[in-house]
Structure formats: structure tokens, C-alpha cells
Design a protein around this motif. Structure first.
Motif, mmCIF file in Angstrom:
data_model
loop_
_atom_site.group_PDB
_atom_site.id
_atom_site.type_symbol
_atom_site.label_atom_id
_atom_site.label_comp_id
_atom_site.label_asym_id
_atom_site.label_seq_id
_atom_site.Cartn_x
_atom_site.Cartn_y
_atom_site.Cartn_z
ATOM 1 N N PRO A 77 0.892 -1.200 0.076
ATOM 2 C CA PRO A 77 0.067 0.204 -0.078
ATOM 3 C C PRO A 77 0.938 1.180 0.085
ATOM 4 C CG PRO A 77 -0.850 -1.759 1.710
ATOM 5 C CD PRO A 77 0.597 -2.113 1.193
ATOM 6 N N GLY A 78 0.812 2.208 -1.072
ATOM 7 C CA GLY A 78 1.498 3.459 -1.009
ATOM 8 C C GLY A 78 2.347 3.283 -2.248
ATOM 9 N N ALA A 112 8.607 -4.102 2.613
ATOM 10 C CA ALA A 112 6.976 -3.993 2.624
ATOM 11 C C ALA A 112 6.889 -3.694 4.271
ATOM 12 C CB ALA A 112 6.277 -5.263 2.300
ATOM 13 N N ARG A 113 7.506 -4.541 5.123
ATOM 14 C CA ARG A 113 7.294 -4.317 6.541
ATOM 15 C C ARG A 113 7.785 -2.991 7.081
ATOM 16 N NH1 ARG A 113 9.797 -9.456 6.583
ATOM 17 N NH2 ARG A 113 11.891 -8.659 7.232
ATOM 18 N N PHE A 114 9.134 -2.535 6.490
ATOM 19 C CA PHE A 114 9.565 -1.168 6.941
ATOM 20 C C PHE A 114 8.615 -0.035 6.323
ATOM 21 C CE2 PHE A 114 11.946 2.556 5.534
ATOM 22 C CZ PHE A 114 12.540 2.785 6.725
ATOM 23 N N PHE A 115 8.118 -0.324 5.146
ATOM 24 C CA PHE A 115 7.160 0.704 4.539
ATOM 25 C C PHE A 115 6.045 0.870 5.325
ATOM 26 C CE2 PHE A 115 4.335 2.615 1.436
ATOM 27 C CZ PHE A 115 5.422 3.461 0.677
ATOM 28 N N GLU A 116 5.564 -0.138 5.983
ATOM 29 C CA GLU A 116 4.182 -0.050 6.718
ATOM 30 C C GLU A 116 4.434 0.663 8.045
ATOM 31 O OE1 GLU A 116 0.953 -3.174 8.960
ATOM 32 O OE2 GLU A 116 2.591 -3.744 7.777
ATOM 33 N N GLY A 117 5.664 0.310 8.517
ATOM 34 C CA GLY A 117 6.035 1.092 9.854
ATOM 35 C C GLY A 117 6.369 2.479 9.702
ATOM 36 N N TYR A 118 6.821 2.797 8.495
ATOM 37 C CA TYR A 118 7.284 4.267 8.113
ATOM 38 C C TYR A 118 6.160 5.196 7.778
ATOM 39 C CZ TYR A 118 10.891 7.532 5.953
ATOM 40 O OH TYR A 118 11.589 8.709 5.828
ATOM 41 N N GLN A 119 5.116 4.653 7.624
ATOM 42 C CA GLN A 119 4.001 5.509 7.406
ATOM 43 C C GLN A 119 3.178 5.869 8.595
ATOM 44 O OE1 GLN A 119 1.798 4.283 3.495
ATOM 45 N NE2 GLN A 119 2.383 2.506 4.148
ATOM 46 N N LYS A 120 3.309 5.152 9.684
ATOM 47 C CA LYS A 120 2.977 5.542 11.040
ATOM 48 C C LYS A 120 3.676 6.664 11.728
ATOM 49 C CE LYS A 120 1.018 0.676 11.178
ATOM 50 N NZ LYS A 120 1.146 -0.451 11.971
#
Length: 387
Positions: free
Chosen positions: A312-313, A379-387
Motif C-alpha cells: 500500500p502506497g 514492505a514491513r519497513f514501509f508499513e511502519g514508516y507510514q505511521k
């Protein structure tokens, strides 16, 4: 004692603003982290993971053992120049062999660009293009060509950019970093503009021509009437997995080739004799291997694009050639890529290095295992980076 660094002769003014490319800096940072014991997945460099073909290595060994270890002509051996000429439908006198396609580009710009001359460069572009122009005293004129236009220059953009100082249009198809390929129709549209500007030449970097997943058309095939002001740049580095052999070539009008040879004669002189023998074997050998490897790259491309688009993103278009994808990045691409490497050990290159912030370049010239591991971490990093 006087500080050695205080001497102005250390660095010429023409180098102001130039520094090691961001691609190299990231690769070196990844290597450094590995030495520190960190698990790093590098997806940053444009180097095939395949070996140089055995028959090419065999030819190099034969050349070395038979005594082909002397200086070569500055322009290259007549055997290799003839093979390259045949590859492009030209004459040996219209060919120069250099230590990589990069040297051809650099020599051509240095040989032709005067202070203040403008070189039109569509962005995204390979990071060295603009700096080559600057070091020659020229002015890189960057034209943004976003994802909405397939990362390709449009005729109306070219027309509005040209001035009386324009010297070259520098094209790259298939593209690094986007993999975009100009169609014959698209090249014809640009050529029509150039016919109205007879003083402007075209440098067409076609180093990835054999790594095309759709129909590839050389610029000259679309505009043969512009041959007297077109330089085709290519080599064996990418398709034949021969990056370290350092063999590239330029094909163009004899007056331009002569100027490039003059520059080369005062820098490297003739290219490595053994590497030229290897390149000759590559051109004259069975190309079935190229087709097989291109098919593998194509499967990797489809796999990588699907995995990236599932994050996502991120939006990732499908490249038509080369072995790169250039997805969107909704964050500051420089900070994102730096943090990605530092936190989860994945090396990719920010779009700003290619004149197009808001993207990043990922190379799929790596094993499936490395690609899967790198993108999963991303993908895991991206998810956390958006928060």
C-alpha cells in the motif's frame, strides 16, 4: 608545515558541485555495513548476476596465451571495430572502442561541448549524464518526463527547450532508471523537431538494447537521415554480463569519431587487448544465451512489479527493458532510502539521483531469493514508516 589541503591545485574549479554518484555511495555504504556484520540485501546496482559466458572467457584466455597482450590502436582493434560496424550496419571507420560505454559518452561530450553549450537531457536520467556535461563546461538542460508520459520526452517539450546554444539531445532507450523504450513513432516525432534544428546532434545510449521485453528500435532506424549527426553508444557490459571487462563503443559520423579518438588518445589510449578479444567473441558467438537470460529477467520483472504494487502506497509501472523498476515513493525519497538501508538492510537508490524525486530505483538483476527477501523487508519497513 603548510596544510597540504590548503593548496588550490588540489581540486579544479570545474569540479565544483561534483561528487561521487549517489548510486556508488549507497553501494559502498551497503558493503561497509556488510563488513560490520549486518545482513544487507543490495538491490541498488546495475550489474547482471549472471556470469560472463564461458565461450567469451575461453576466447580471452586464448588471446592472452597467444600473445595478444600489446598496446592496441587507440580506436580499437580492426577486428572488433569491424564486428561492431556490422552489428550497426556501418563501416569500421565510423566506430570507436572505449573502456566502457561511459567512456564513449564522456569522450564525446568532452570532444564537442564548449563552455556554455547546452545538452538536453530528459529526466529521469542516468546520474552521470549531467555531471559529464558540467565537467566539460556545458550546461545540462533537464526536461522532466514523468510517469504520466511514460518517462519519455515529447516532441513539444523538445521544441520548447531548444535554443541557439543547444548542442546535443541525449537519449537513453531502454532507460536507466525506468526501463522505458521509445517506439519508432516516438523517435520519429523527436526527429521531426530536430530536422528543423540542423546544428543539434543526438547521442542515443542503447547499452540495454538486448535487454528489451518489447520491440526495440534504434534511434537511427527511425531517423536514418540524421546519421550525420547521431552517435549510437552501446557495449557488451549489460547483455553479456561483462561489466568488469570495460568494453563499450560509439558509432557515428567519421568526423565525430575522429574527435572522440583524439580525446581518447590523450587519456587511456587503446582499450585492453584481452577485453577486446573477449568482446569480439561475444559479438560473433551464439546469442541463444542472451534470449534465455532476457526471458529470466522478464519473469523477474513481472514478479517484482507484482510484489511492489501489493505494498500500500507504492505504485510501480511495468518497464519495457533493462533490469530496473522505478516505483513511486510517497515520502522524501532520499530519507526513505537512507533509513531503509540503515534499519532493515535493503539498498535501493532514491529517485533524486536520477533527477526525479518521489521515486526510487530497484534493480532486479539479482536472484529471486534476494529480490523476495529485499522486497519483504521493504514492505514491513514501509508499513511502519507510514505511521
Amino acid at each position: 608545515m603548510e596544510d597540504f589541503e590548503s593548496h588550490r591545485i588540489i581540486r579544479a574549479d570545474r569540479l565544483n558541485g561534483l561528487e561521487l554518484s549517489e548510486i556508488v555511495r549507497i553501494s559502498e555504504k551497503a558493503a561497509y555495513l556488510r563488513k560490520q556484520g549486518k545482513d544487507v540485501v543490495a538491490l541498488s546496482t546495475g550489474e547482471p548476476d549472471f556470469p560472463t559466458p564461458d565461450f567469451v572467457i575461453d576466447a580471452a584466455m586464448v588471446a592472452a596465451r597467444s600473445g595478444a597482450t600489446r598496446y592496441t590502436p587507440t580506436a580499437g582493434t580492426i577486428e572488433l571495430r569491424s564486428a561492431v560496424a556490422a552489428e550497426h550496419g556501418r563501416q569500421p571507420g565510423e566506430v570507436v572502442i572505449s573502456s566502457g560505454a561511459k567512456q564513449v559518452l564522456s569522450n564525446a561530450i568532452f570532444a564537442t561541448v564548449n563552455p556554455g553549450d547546452e545538452v538536453v537531457i530528459p529526466a529521469p536520467f542516468w546520474t552521470s549524464y549531467a555531471d559529464m556535461v558540467r565537467i566539460a563546461g556545458g550546461v545540462p538542460v533537464i526536461v522532466k518526463c514523468g510517469v504520466e508520459q511514460g518517462f519519455k520526452l515529447r516532441p513539444e517539450q523538445l521544441q520548447s527547450t531548444l535554443t541557439e546554444r543547444s548542442k546535443w539531445l541525449l537519449l537513453n532507450s531502454p532507460s536507466n532508471p525506468t526501463g522505458a523504450i521509445y517506439s519508432a513513432k516516438e523517435f520519429s516525432g523527436l526527429a521531426e523537431v530536430l530536422r528543423g534544428h540542423p546544428a543539434i546532434g543526438v547521442i542515443s545510449d542503447e547499452i540495454y538494447a538486448h535487454l528489451s521485453y518489447k520491440q526495440f528500435t534504434s534511434f537511427l532506424a527511425a531517423a536514418p537521415d540524421l546519421a550525420d549527426r547521431t552517435l549510437i553508444v552501446s557495449g557488451v557490459s549489460k547483455a553479456w554480463a561483462m561489466t568488469g571487462w570495460r568494453i563499450g563503443w560509439g558509432v557515428g559520423p567519421t568526423n565525430l569519431i575522429k574527435a572522440i579518438i583524439d580525446v581518447q588518445g590523450q587519456s587511456t589510449s587503446g582499450t585492453c587487448s584481452i577485453s577486446q578479444a573477449a568482446a569480439l567473441a561475444a559479438l560473433e558467438g551464439d546469442r541463444t544465451l542472451l534470449t534465455k537470460r532476457c526471458d529470466i529477467y522478464c519473469k523477474r520483472r513481472d514478479h517484482v512489479v507484482a510484489k511492489l504494487n501489493a505494498i500500500p502506497g507504492i505504485t510501480c509501472t511495468v518497464p519495457d527493458g533493462a533490469f530496473y523498476v522505478f516505483p513511486t515513493c510517497p515520502f522524501d525519497d532520499g530519507e526513505f532510502c537512507a533509513q531503509l538501508l540503515e534499519d532493515v538492510g535493503v539498498a535501493v537508490v532514491p529517485g533524486r539521483a536520477f533527477g526525479m524525486p518521489g521515486h526510487f530505483r530497484l534493480s532486479f538483476a539479482y536472484s529471486d531469493a534476494n529480490l523476495d527477501a529485499g522486497i519483504s523487508r521493504m514492505a514491513r519497513f514501509f508499513e511502519g514508516y507510514q505511521k
